[in-house]
Design a protein around this motif. Sequence first.
Motif, mmCIF file in Angstrom:
data_model
loop_
_atom_site.group_PDB
_atom_site.id
_atom_site.type_symbol
_atom_site.label_atom_id
_atom_site.label_comp_id
_atom_site.label_asym_id
_atom_site.label_seq_id
_atom_site.Cartn_x
_atom_site.Cartn_y
_atom_site.Cartn_z
ATOM 1 N N PRO A 298 0.805 -1.237 0.000
ATOM 2 C CA PRO A 298 0.000 0.000 0.000
ATOM 3 C C PRO A 298 0.827 1.271 0.000
ATOM 4 O O PRO A 298 0.430 2.271 -0.595
ATOM 5 C CB PRO A 298 -0.823 -0.131 1.285
ATOM 6 N N PHE A 299 2.006 1.249 0.662
ATOM 7 C CA PHE A 299 2.802 2.477 0.720
ATOM 8 C C PHE A 299 3.389 2.842 -0.645
ATOM 9 O O PHE A 299 3.881 3.958 -0.842
ATOM 10 C CB PHE A 299 3.916 2.350 1.768
ATOM 11 N N GLN A 300 3.326 1.919 -1.598
ATOM 12 C CA GLN A 300 3.759 2.227 -2.958
ATOM 13 C C GLN A 300 2.638 2.844 -3.792
ATOM 14 O O GLN A 300 2.879 3.282 -4.919
ATOM 15 C CB GLN A 300 4.248 0.955 -3.661
ATOM 16 N N LEU A 301 1.420 2.864 -3.248
ATOM 17 C CA LEU A 301 0.250 3.287 -4.013
ATOM 18 C C LEU A 301 -0.370 4.587 -3.528
ATOM 19 O O LEU A 301 -1.057 5.262 -4.294
ATOM 20 C CB LEU A 301 -0.823 2.183 -3.954
ATOM 21 N N TYR A 302 -0.160 4.942 -2.251
ATOM 22 C CA TYR A 302 -0.929 6.031 -1.663
ATOM 23 C C TYR A 302 -0.543 7.396 -2.237
ATOM 24 O O TYR A 302 0.506 7.573 -2.849
ATOM 25 C CB TYR A 302 -0.810 6.018 -0.146
ATOM 26 N N PHE A 303 -1.432 8.354 -2.045
ATOM 27 C CA PHE A 303 -1.254 9.698 -2.578
ATOM 28 C C PHE A 303 -0.265 10.462 -1.719
ATOM 29 O O PHE A 303 -0.526 10.741 -0.546
ATOM 30 C CB PHE A 303 -2.609 10.428 -2.613
ATOM 31 N N ASN A 304 0.875 10.803 -2.322
ATOM 32 C CA ASN A 304 1.917 11.535 -1.607
ATOM 33 C C ASN A 304 2.490 12.590 -2.553
ATOM 34 O O ASN A 304 3.317 12.288 -3.412
ATOM 35 C CB ASN A 304 3.022 10.593 -1.142
ATOM 36 N N PRO A 305 2.045 13.841 -2.433
ATOM 37 C CA PRO A 305 2.492 14.901 -3.344
ATOM 38 C C PRO A 305 4.004 15.067 -3.378
ATOM 39 O O PRO A 305 4.582 15.335 -4.437
ATOM 40 C CB PRO A 305 1.809 16.150 -2.782
ATOM 41 N N ASP A 306 4.639 14.899 -2.228
ATOM 42 C CA ASP A 306 6.092 15.080 -2.165
ATOM 43 C C ASP A 306 6.808 14.046 -3.036
ATOM 44 O O ASP A 306 7.719 14.378 -3.798
ATOM 45 C CB ASP A 306 6.560 14.968 -0.712
ATOM 46 N N LEU A 307 6.376 12.776 -2.941
ATOM 47 C CA LEU A 307 6.999 11.730 -3.749
ATOM 48 C C LEU A 307 6.659 11.886 -5.233
ATOM 49 O O LEU A 307 7.469 11.550 -6.102
ATOM 50 C CB LEU A 307 6.552 10.351 -3.256
ATOM 51 N N ILE A 308 5.467 12.386 -5.499
ATOM 52 C CA ILE A 308 5.063 12.587 -6.895
ATOM 53 C C ILE A 308 5.913 13.672 -7.548
ATOM 54 O O ILE A 308 6.385 13.521 -8.684
ATOM 55 C CB ILE A 308 3.570 12.966 -6.976
ATOM 56 N N ARG B 122 8.872 15.254 -6.215
ATOM 57 C CA ARG B 122 10.336 15.186 -6.060
ATOM 58 C C ARG B 122 10.941 13.874 -6.541
ATOM 59 O O ARG B 122 12.089 13.853 -6.991
ATOM 60 C CB ARG B 122 10.702 15.407 -4.587
ATOM 61 N N ARG B 123 10.193 12.788 -6.433
ATOM 62 C CA ARG B 123 10.713 11.488 -6.863
ATOM 63 C C ARG B 123 10.115 11.032 -8.191
ATOM 64 O O ARG B 123 10.406 9.934 -8.638
ATOM 65 C CB ARG B 123 10.416 10.435 -5.780
ATOM 66 N N TYR B 124 9.257 11.859 -8.758
ATOM 67 C CA TYR B 124 8.626 11.561 -10.053
ATOM 68 C C TYR B 124 7.825 10.249 -10.040
ATOM 69 O O TYR B 124 7.778 9.536 -11.039
ATOM 70 C CB TYR B 124 9.676 11.509 -11.165
ATOM 71 N N GLN B 125 7.213 9.943 -8.906
ATOM 72 C CA GLN B 125 6.395 8.723 -8.811
ATOM 73 C C GLN B 125 4.974 9.050 -9.281
ATOM 74 O O GLN B 125 4.008 9.060 -8.513
ATOM 75 C CB GLN B 125 6.423 8.193 -7.379
ATOM 76 N N ILE B 126 4.883 9.292 -10.585
ATOM 77 C CA ILE B 126 3.643 9.772 -11.200
ATOM 78 C C ILE B 126 2.499 8.773 -11.062
ATOM 79 O O ILE B 126 1.321 9.161 -11.036
ATOM 80 C CB ILE B 126 3.885 10.087 -12.695
ATOM 81 N N TRP B 127 2.847 7.468 -10.975
ATOM 82 C CA TRP B 127 1.785 6.453 -10.900
ATOM 83 C C TRP B 127 0.866 6.647 -9.705
ATOM 84 O O TRP B 127 -0.283 6.200 -9.716
ATOM 85 C CB TRP B 127 2.406 5.061 -10.868
ATOM 86 N N ARG B 128 1.337 7.326 -8.680
ATOM 87 C CA ARG B 128 0.511 7.534 -7.484
ATOM 88 C C ARG B 128 -0.729 8.371 -7.796
ATOM 89 O O ARG B 128 -1.728 8.294 -7.079
ATOM 90 C CB ARG B 128 1.324 8.200 -6.377
ATOM 91 N N LEU B 129 -0.670 9.186 -8.855
ATOM 92 C CA LEU B 129 -1.833 9.968 -9.258
ATOM 93 C C LEU B 129 -2.982 9.066 -9.693
ATOM 94 O O LEU B 129 -4.144 9.458 -9.655
ATOM 95 C CB LEU B 129 -1.459 10.904 -10.411
ATOM 96 N N ILE B 130 -2.659 7.844 -10.114
ATOM 97 C CA ILE B 130 -3.673 6.884 -10.553
ATOM 98 C C ILE B 130 -3.943 5.832 -9.485
ATOM 99 O O ILE B 130 -5.101 5.558 -9.154
ATOM 100 C CB ILE B 130 -3.234 6.199 -11.864
ATOM 101 N N THR B 131 -2.883 5.273 -8.913
ATOM 102 C CA THR B 131 -3.070 4.162 -7.964
ATOM 103 C C THR B 131 -3.792 4.587 -6.694
ATOM 104 O O THR B 131 -4.443 3.755 -6.050
ATOM 105 C CB THR B 131 -1.710 3.540 -7.582
#
Length: 244
Positions: free
Chosen positions: A42-52, A54-63
């Motif tokens: 779950p921690f790979q999926l949740y909405f986290n603006p900072d990771l989106i 700064r870390r470019y984890q764009i998939w979180r916008l969908i997951t």
Amino acid sequence: PFYQTMALSFTQEYFHIPAVTRAYTTACVLTTAAVQLEVVAPFQLYFNPDLIIRRYQIWRLITSFLFFGSLGFSFVFNIIFLYRYCRMLEEGCFRGRRADFVFLFLFGGIVMTLLGLLAPVSFLGPAFTVMLVYVWSRRHPLVRVNFFGLLNFRAPLLPWVLAGFSLLLGNSVAVDLLGISVGHMYYFLEDVFPNQPGGRKLLTTPELLVIDRSLRHSSSVQMRSLPVHWLRKNQDGDGEISKN
């Protein structure tokens, strides 16, 4: 053989589900299955603006819209509501208007993501479900809803009953209020403001989403040409809608 017949019946029923409802519900179920099987956490999926950002984890916008928690009462409750109201919208007021329905998804997802920057919400799927329920309830104000056999009320009260139910279960109502807020924005901009003196339509489905303009226009004309008494019957005829 019995199993082949069952499999065939399930497949036929599955593909009878409207396309958008089928795709979104399937994605939610598969995401939860992946978490249960420990393919992802779950921690790979949740909405986290900072990771989106700064870390470019764009998939979180969908997951963040696809995970409804581990298998249990909350997951089943949310999936049932998601499937039911998403399908009723797609087969009802959005019949023959798939592009407009997809646009509702995009509008809701974008606005909810922006508001999610301010709200303490990790997963946006439940709020998205409440948004769909809100839009359906405002477009069917005369339908009566039976909530677990305990309450009977008109549809526009359903989102608020869900918020109260969340409160009784000890959950945060921030998710429900987020869904109600975004749902009301869409309802106001799409159904209310254009009909006000001096109002105009502000939400327009992008041409990119309209695959077949002639089919869409034909379906819209057919819906507008239905007799008034049929439309009223279609709105009221469902009678009580059980949430059991």
